[in-house]
Structures are given as structure tokens and as C-alpha cells.
Design an enzyme around this catalytic site. Sequence first.
Site, PDB file in Angstrom:
ATOM      1  N   ASP A 116     -40.123 126.735  65.547  1.00 25.43           N
ATOM      2  CA  ASP A 116     -38.753 126.986  65.108  1.00 25.43           C
ATOM      3  C   ASP A 116     -38.552 126.389  63.716  1.00 25.43           C
ATOM      4  OD1 ASP A 116     -36.192 128.010  65.380  1.00 25.43           O
ATOM      5  OD2 ASP A 116     -35.883 127.106  67.344  1.00 25.43           O
TER       6      ASP A 116
ATOM      7  N   HIS B  73     -34.825 130.685  56.562  1.00 22.95           N
ATOM      8  CA  HIS B  73     -34.309 129.919  57.702  1.00 22.95           C
ATOM      9  C   HIS B  73     -35.342 129.689  58.800  1.00 22.95           C
ATOM     10  CE1 HIS B  73     -29.930 129.826  56.673  1.00 22.95           C
ATOM     11  NE2 HIS B  73     -30.297 130.828  55.898  1.00 22.95           N
TER      12      HIS B  73
END
Length: 472
Positions: free
Chosen positions: A367, A159
Site C-alpha cells: 500500500d 498516491h
Amino acid sequence: MARLVVVSNRVPVPSAKGGTAAAGGLAVALEAALKSRGGLWFGWSGKTSGDREIEWLEIRDHGNVTYAVADLNRRDVDEYYTGFANRALWPLCHYRLDLTDFSRKDMAGYFRVNRSFARLLAPLLRPDDLIWVHDYHLIPLAAELRHMGVKNRIGFFHHIPWPPADVLSTLPVHDTIMRGLAAYDLVGFQTDYDVENFAGCMIREGFGKSLGHGWFESYGHKFQVGNFAIGIDTQTFVAMAEEGMKNSIVKRTCDSLRNCDLVIGVDRLDYSKGIGQRIEAFSRFCEMSPSAKGQVTFLQITPKSRSEVPEYAQMQRDIAELTGRVNGSLGDVDWTPIRYVNKTLGRGALAGLYRIAKAGLVTPLRDGMNLVAKEYVAAQDPTDPGVLVLSRFAGAAREMDGALIVNPYDVEATANAIGRAISMPVEARRERYNSMMPKLLEHDVAAWCRDFLDVLSANEEFEPEAGLRALN
């Protein structure tokens, strides 16, 4: 249809009344995928059991989903979770070598816990189960299951960002980490950049070779790699934002703004999120735009995170001090430039706050995806939408072409983008919104689940002339 087995670091076990412990979009999507197939959700309960070793599971059936969770002891939490996962792998994957703290004791705990999880999970598995493992905490799990003779199809989704070879190779056990990933049948990343970085690590460091079309061979095993950009539950979030306008927190916020334009940022307290740089950028915007005084307010919602990790505790103090300095130098008796909130708000309240904000600041330094960016756009009023200001280093920047893309390290440029977002005409704002919203509706979190599981369940053998089906 094969039963689905989901493995994650934390498991949101439903309460006795049937409510789900975690209402996040990922948890909802995985629960929906499990219910459609019937399945098992396995992982850590989030509880600490003193000094007792991992020896037993709490198993609870809810409908056609079985939840199986184990407690960790204090040593496991310190070494596996707080230590190696969050003081070594997390900063490394976010390119923060200055914060990467490698300890062989923590490393041993990380592999020990994964071995214990495999030992507890293996007896629960059926021969045709499809196993989907999530995130950096559990990279070695497939290898441990293979050692125990498990031959099921096992997929892994990472993720967070995947670093390039020069960054990964600073980790003393990077070869063992790569071997762990090579034990899966399908490894998924958020973006094509992450896939490129993984391929570079695999090939340049000599761990394996590319066979083409998303296939790799490493340590005698052929496996697939691809990018699957995670989405949100878009339709649900749209409805939540509309309903959120009635939320008491949203109403109080509107009243307190007294016609000020609202700029919003929502992040877990983490050094990867660029919160300090964002506050500096808003301060610079106010300095460059005298007309903003008393007319624009920045609301930064930042729940505390991993307070037991020293770097996070120090960051909490630094951000609070920075906010105080900015408010002290720029504020007035009737205007506070920055409202800084250190607590978790419900998703309904957040959705409503997104909807009333004229600009959303999503400016992480690095991110994997960042779902706040997608939630902010989904929450907007189509007739009068706000503007997303988005870091080029968020995975979402690969999809959200209607955002104002910024370099978060460039405070001046980010300040200019805030000013541009606040003053943008409604026609331009609608055009940007309309370029992003159809993608959010099509590529939602359910589609992400479906795309990954379709490839994992295909059980394809490598064919030199065949492409990797269903990967973007």
C-alpha cells in the site's frame, strides 16, 4: 498568489445545494487548498456518455473554485480506466505481475484520454497557474501539455507504491511512462522507499541521472523528486469519532457485541489489501486461543470495488466463501467469529466503530500509505486506546512506530499480534497511542498540501550545492 489547478481522475463536484460529492479527507484538503488560492479542479465526471467522444466540458463555479469535468464514453472507460490504469498500472505498482494484463489497445486508450484531457484543459490555463496532477491515471498529462506549449509549473503526486526497476521494466511501455514523469517539475511519492525505487528505475534503465539532493535530469529536463507522506484531517476525525459514539450503527453494534472485544478491518475490496490473509490470521488466532470463543468478534467492512474487472469479481466470491468456511467451522449458535459487510458506511459511523474496536487490523500486502491506519489511531479514546496491527508493507509503517508491525504473509505471526493487541495492558496501549498521535496532528493532510505546493511554487533552478527544500 498563483491560482491552483488540481487535476484528478474523478472530481467531487458540489451538489446544487452546496454539499461536496465526496467527503474523503483528500477531497476536503484539496478543496481547502483551492479555496485559499482560488482555483480550478479538472477531471472526469465519473459519468459515461455512450459512444460520444470527449468534446466538451461541464463548468460550474462554486465560490472561488471552478469545477470543470468531462464525461468519458464507454470505450474510454474500458481502455483508459478499467483497462490500462486498473489492469496494468495498478497491479504493476503493487508488485502483482501475475495480475498485470497489458493490452496495446488499452494502452492506446490511456494515452488518448490523457491527450484529450490536455486538449480540454490547456485553454483554461493562465500563464502563472500552478498545476497539481494526481495519481497513476494521469502520468502522461504533463507531457501532453508540454507538447501544446504549456510552460507552467506542473507537479505530480503518485498516491500508490512505486515499483523497483525489475518490476516496472516488465511493462512494455515503461520507457514512455518514465518519460511522462520526467515532464513534471516536481514528482512526489509517499515514502523514501518509493523515491529509491523511482531513482533506481531512472538510473539503472538509463532514462536519466541523479544530480543529487532530490534533483534528476532526464530527456533534457531537470526536475525534483521527493517523498511527501499524506496525512488525514486529524482534528476533524478526532471530533468525528467522539460524535460517532452517538451514531445509531455504532450503538447497534455495541449492543450486538454483548461485551465481546471488537477487532476491525476496513478496506476497499482489492487484492492489494490482504483481506484473505487477514481472515486466515483471525481464524488462526481463534484456534490458538480457546478463550477467544464467544469473546472476540472480527468486523471486516469491505465495500465492493471495480466489479467490472474480472479479478475483483472473483475476489469478491473468494472472500465470501472463505468467511463462510471460517464461521461454519469456528462459530456457534450464539457467536459469529467474523462479520463481513460488503457496503459503504458513512465516515461518522466508521469513526465510531474504530473508537470501540480494541484492535485495528490494517494488513495490506502492499500500500502506498493507507489512511485507515491513521484514522484508526486518531479515533481512539486517549484514556483507553485500541492497538493498531499494521503491515510492514504499508507506507504508514514508516511513520506509525506505536503499531504492532507484522508481515501479512506470515499468518501465524499476524495471529499472535492479534492476541497481543487484545490482551495488552492499558498503560502499554496508551504509550503506543501517545507515540503516534502527535505526529498525526503535526503531519495532517493540510500540512501535506502545504509542503508539496511550497516546493512546487518555489520555481527553483538546480544548484549543485543546494538541497531540496521542504522534502523529508
